[in-house]
Design a protein around this motif. Structure first.
Motif, PDB file in Angstrom:
ATOM      1  N   VAL A 240       0.842  -1.203   0.000  1.00 12.09           N
ATOM      2  CA  VAL A 240       0.000   0.000   0.000  1.00 12.09           C
ATOM      3  C   VAL A 240       0.873   1.248   0.000  1.00 12.09           C
ATOM      4  CG1 VAL A 240      -1.702   1.331   1.311  1.00 12.09           C
ATOM      5  CG2 VAL A 240      -1.929  -1.155   1.130  1.00 12.09           C
ATOM      6  N   LEU A 241       1.957   1.235   0.782  1.00  6.65           N
ATOM      7  CA  LEU A 241       2.878   2.372   0.807  1.00  6.65           C
ATOM      8  C   LEU A 241       3.540   2.573  -0.551  1.00  6.65           C
ATOM      9  CD1 LEU A 241       4.579   1.888   4.310  1.00  6.65           C
ATOM     10  CD2 LEU A 241       2.821   3.561   3.671  1.00  6.65           C
ATOM     11  N   LEU A 242       3.877   1.469  -1.210  1.00  2.56           N
ATOM     12  CA  LEU A 242       4.448   1.561  -2.556  1.00  2.56           C
ATOM     13  C   LEU A 242       3.445   2.190  -3.518  1.00  2.56           C
ATOM     14  CD1 LEU A 242       6.816   0.912  -4.437  1.00  2.56           C
ATOM     15  CD2 LEU A 242       5.825  -1.369  -4.770  1.00  2.56           C
ATOM     16  N   MET A 243       2.177   1.814  -3.375  1.00  4.52           N
ATOM     17  CA  MET A 243       1.123   2.401  -4.204  1.00  4.52           C
ATOM     18  C   MET A 243       0.982   3.898  -3.927  1.00  4.52           C
ATOM     19  SD  MET A 243      -1.936  -0.415  -4.264  1.00  4.52           S
ATOM     20  CE  MET A 243      -2.946   0.742  -5.182  1.00  4.52           C
ATOM     21  N   CYS A 244       1.110   4.288  -2.671  1.00  2.00           N
ATOM     22  CA  CYS A 244       1.021   5.711  -2.322  1.00  2.00           C
ATOM     23  C   CYS A 244       2.127   6.498  -3.020  1.00  2.00           C
ATOM     24  CB  CYS A 244       1.116   5.895  -0.809  1.00  2.00           C
ATOM     25  SG  CYS A 244      -0.337   5.306   0.090  1.00  2.00           S
ATOM     26  N   GLY A 245       3.341   5.935  -3.021  1.00  2.00           N
ATOM     27  CA  GLY A 245       4.437   6.586  -3.732  1.00  2.00           C
ATOM     28  C   GLY A 245       4.166   6.689  -5.219  1.00  2.00           C
ATOM     29  N   MET A 246       3.596   5.630  -5.799  1.00  2.00           N
ATOM     30  CA  MET A 246       3.284   5.634  -7.223  1.00  2.00           C
ATOM     31  C   MET A 246       2.166   6.629  -7.537  1.00  2.00           C
ATOM     32  SD  MET A 246       4.282   4.487 -10.078  1.00  2.00           S
ATOM     33  CE  MET A 246       5.393   3.230  -9.455  1.00  2.00           C
TER      34      MET A 246
END
Length: 264
Positions: A240-246
């Motif tokens: 989810v954090l990776l998605m937030c960065g994306m």
């Protein structure tokens, strides 16, 4: 360099609001498809209850081909269930996704392009989106049905992604010109301006397409983890954090595209 630095300054003005809208849009659709999976499972469970009846009808028809009473009863029982499932999967769900797309993405692009968020604006946004989605859906149906569309699977996949990119290219450019006249005049200007400025806009649009595709892949992977692997959502926090960065990268690239199209 000025293009990227100016875009970063523009993003910082609205980053919190745009991020929240994009995040809510993605995860609202994520939980929608989690619900869709559970509903499909319910329908399949219901259909399994008819298996004994189906086997009985098959045996009856094998012994007496002229006996269609049980077959008619089976069709009468199954038809409402099948109709309900088809209506849910192919009408209700796509309609919900499309409405949320128009509201969320229309809001984001309106803020980026400094266009007043009026009924007329959202109507034009929805009209252009319908055209793009219909074109992509038509091509996808050909891609799925016609196995010989390309000689090799890799070529077919590259061809599909290439076609989607072209449609995505013009849809994104269209979203950047929604304050300029009627729908037909907007489409004409998008076509003319993108041909003239393709050298300047191609790279930002390509990077935006890649970031959008990666967001889709990450969301799909999260869906698989949560539904098929029965992973608790809290265990997927790194994803989810990776998605937030994306999401942040995607929003930044949208502003880069806008500036590439409108600033000289």
């Amino acid at each position: 360099m000025n293009l990227f630095s100016d875009s970063w300054k523009d993003l910082k003005k609205h980053i919190a609001l745009l991020f929240i809208v994009e995040f809510v849009f993605l995860f609202a659709n994520f939980f929608l498809f989690v619900y869709v999976k559970s509903k499909v499972f319910e329908y399949l469970t219901l259909l399994k209850q008819y298996l004994p009846l189906i086997e009985s009808v098959q045996q009856e028809l094998a012994n007496n081909p002229n006996e269609v009473t049980q077959l008619a009863a089976l069709v009468q029982n199954l038809e409402p269930v099948a109709d309900k499932m088809m209506l849910f999967l192919f009408v209700v769900v796509p309609l919900i996704v499309f409405i949320t797309w128009c509201i969320a993405q229309g809001f984001i692009w309106g803020k980026i392009t400094h266009i007043k968020l009026s009924k007329r604006y959202f109507a034009k946004f929805a009209s252009g989106s319908v055209i793009g989605f219909l074109v992509i859906s038509s091509f996808l149906s050909i891609f799925i049905k016609e196995k010989s569309f390309f000689e090799f699977f890799d070529a077919r996949l590259l061809g599909l992604l290439g076609f989607i990119f072209v449609v995505y290219f013009f849809m994104t450019a269209f979203y950047n010109h929604l304050d300029e006249g009627t729908l037909s005049s907007t489409l004409r200007k998008v076509l003319i301006q993108n041909i003239k400025r393709i050298a300047k806009t191609f790279l930002p649009l390509f990077l935006l397409f890649v970031s959008s595709f990666l967001l889709f892949v990450l969301l799909s992977y999260l869906f698989v983890n949560v539904t098929l692997k029965e992973t608790i959502l809290l265990h997927s926090i790194p994803l989810v954090l990776l998605m937030c960065g994306m999401i942040g990268i995607n929003l930044f690239l949208r502003i880069v595209v806008y500036n590439a199209l409108h600033k000289r």
